[in-house]
Write an enzyme that holds these catalytic residues in place. Structure first.
Site, mmCIF file in Angstrom:
data_model
loop_
_atom_site.group_PDB
_atom_site.id
_atom_site.type_symbol
_atom_site.label_atom_id
_atom_site.label_comp_id
_atom_site.label_asym_id
_atom_site.label_seq_id
_atom_site.Cartn_x
_atom_site.Cartn_y
_atom_site.Cartn_z
ATOM 1 N N TYR A 29 5.459 4.061 -9.411
ATOM 2 C CA TYR A 29 4.092 4.030 -9.954
ATOM 3 C C TYR A 29 3.709 5.410 -10.485
ATOM 4 O O TYR A 29 3.183 5.549 -11.598
ATOM 5 C CB TYR A 29 3.124 3.566 -8.858
ATOM 6 C CG TYR A 29 1.674 3.632 -9.253
ATOM 7 C CD1 TYR A 29 1.133 2.720 -10.150
ATOM 8 C CD2 TYR A 29 0.839 4.609 -8.718
ATOM 9 C CE1 TYR A 29 -0.209 2.789 -10.521
ATOM 10 C CE2 TYR A 29 -0.496 4.675 -9.074
ATOM 11 C CZ TYR A 29 -1.011 3.767 -9.973
ATOM 12 O OH TYR A 29 -2.334 3.835 -10.340
ATOM 13 N N GLU A 51 -9.102 -1.328 -8.467
ATOM 14 C CA GLU A 51 -9.763 -0.191 -7.829
ATOM 15 C C GLU A 51 -10.868 -0.672 -6.885
ATOM 16 O O GLU A 51 -11.084 -0.087 -5.822
ATOM 17 C CB GLU A 51 -10.325 0.774 -8.876
ATOM 18 C CG GLU A 51 -9.269 1.482 -9.713
ATOM 19 C CD GLU A 51 -8.409 2.481 -8.961
ATOM 20 O OE1 GLU A 51 -8.699 2.785 -7.781
ATOM 21 O OE2 GLU A 51 -7.435 2.977 -9.553
ATOM 22 N N TRP A 59 -4.113 3.196 -1.714
ATOM 23 C CA TRP A 59 -3.657 2.584 -2.963
ATOM 24 C C TRP A 59 -2.337 1.837 -2.766
ATOM 25 O O TRP A 59 -2.093 0.817 -3.405
ATOM 26 C CB TRP A 59 -3.528 3.635 -4.064
ATOM 27 C CG TRP A 59 -3.085 3.021 -5.359
ATOM 28 C CD1 TRP A 59 -1.893 3.207 -5.979
ATOM 29 C CD2 TRP A 59 -3.802 2.076 -6.168
ATOM 30 N NE1 TRP A 59 -1.834 2.444 -7.130
ATOM 31 C CE2 TRP A 59 -2.999 1.745 -7.263
ATOM 32 C CE3 TRP A 59 -5.060 1.479 -6.059
ATOM 33 C CZ2 TRP A 59 -3.385 0.847 -8.254
ATOM 34 C CZ3 TRP A 59 -5.457 0.581 -7.046
ATOM 35 C CH2 TRP A 59 -4.631 0.283 -8.133
#
Length: 196
Positions: A29, A51, A59
């Site tokens: 990522y 988000e 995350w």
């Protein structure tokens, strides 16, 4: 996190931002997505959704569930999500692939409706709105995590603009994370191989 931990070396020998740790999915990522400019209403709506689900969580939790969330929410199609009803909410709250939080599921539907309100007669309006808050590039790159803010005047203004249009779970910290992940700001640390 100390300066010593600001960067980590991957198995390929490349230095990366320390938040990557030794997780392969995080590394991919970081290397291929985080900080790359993202454009388009659909992609940015997806980013708002992810988000919002991330709020209060790490995350990596969202990253590991992203495909399941994408599948459960009809590939982040705002037109479809905006029409979700009680049966869809019940289905989602029973789906272990997503973050089963009623407020966040409800916010996803509300945000889809707000996106359609913004873009139905003006395609590209969400993209333009969000990118309007992108700050000028920094003259110096952050050297440590202490140099990276949690919020900025721009993320606060973005949050206010979205809330005024009916969006939820779009606080200033969440919007700064969106700005980082969508490439509106570049917070790769000095010495990271992705630092441009």
């Amino acid at each position: 996190m100390s300066e010593r931990e600001a960067l980590v070396a991957g198995p390929d020998g490349r230095a990366r931002c320390g938040w990557v740790g030794d997780d392969e999915q995080y590394r991919d990522y970081h290397d291929t997505e985080w900080g790359n400019p993202m454009r388009g209403d659909h992609k940015l709506f997806e980013k708002i959704m992810l988000e919002a689900f991330q709020a209060g969580l790490s995350w990596i939790t969202i990253l590991r569930r992203r495909e399941g969330i994408r599948d459960a929410f009809d590939q982040f199609d705002a037109d479809v999500i905006a029409n979700y009803g009680d049966e869809d909410v019940a289905r989602l709250l029973d789906d272990p692939r997503i973050i089963r939080n009623r407020l966040k599921v409800s916010a996803a539907i509300t945000n889809a409706r707000a996106t359609l309100e913004l873009t139905s007669d003006d395609p590209g309006a969400l993209d333009r709105l969000l990118w309007n808050f992108a700050p000028a590039p920094r003259t110096t790159r952050p050297a440590t995590f202490a140099d990276v803010p949690a919020t900025t005047a721009e993320s606060t203004a973005m949050s206010k603009a979205l809330k005024a249009r009916g969006f939820r779970f779009v606080g200033p910290t969440t919007m700064y994370a969106l700005m980082q992940s969508a490439g509106m700001v570049d917070d790769h640390l000095e010495g990271c191989w992705r630092a441009s």
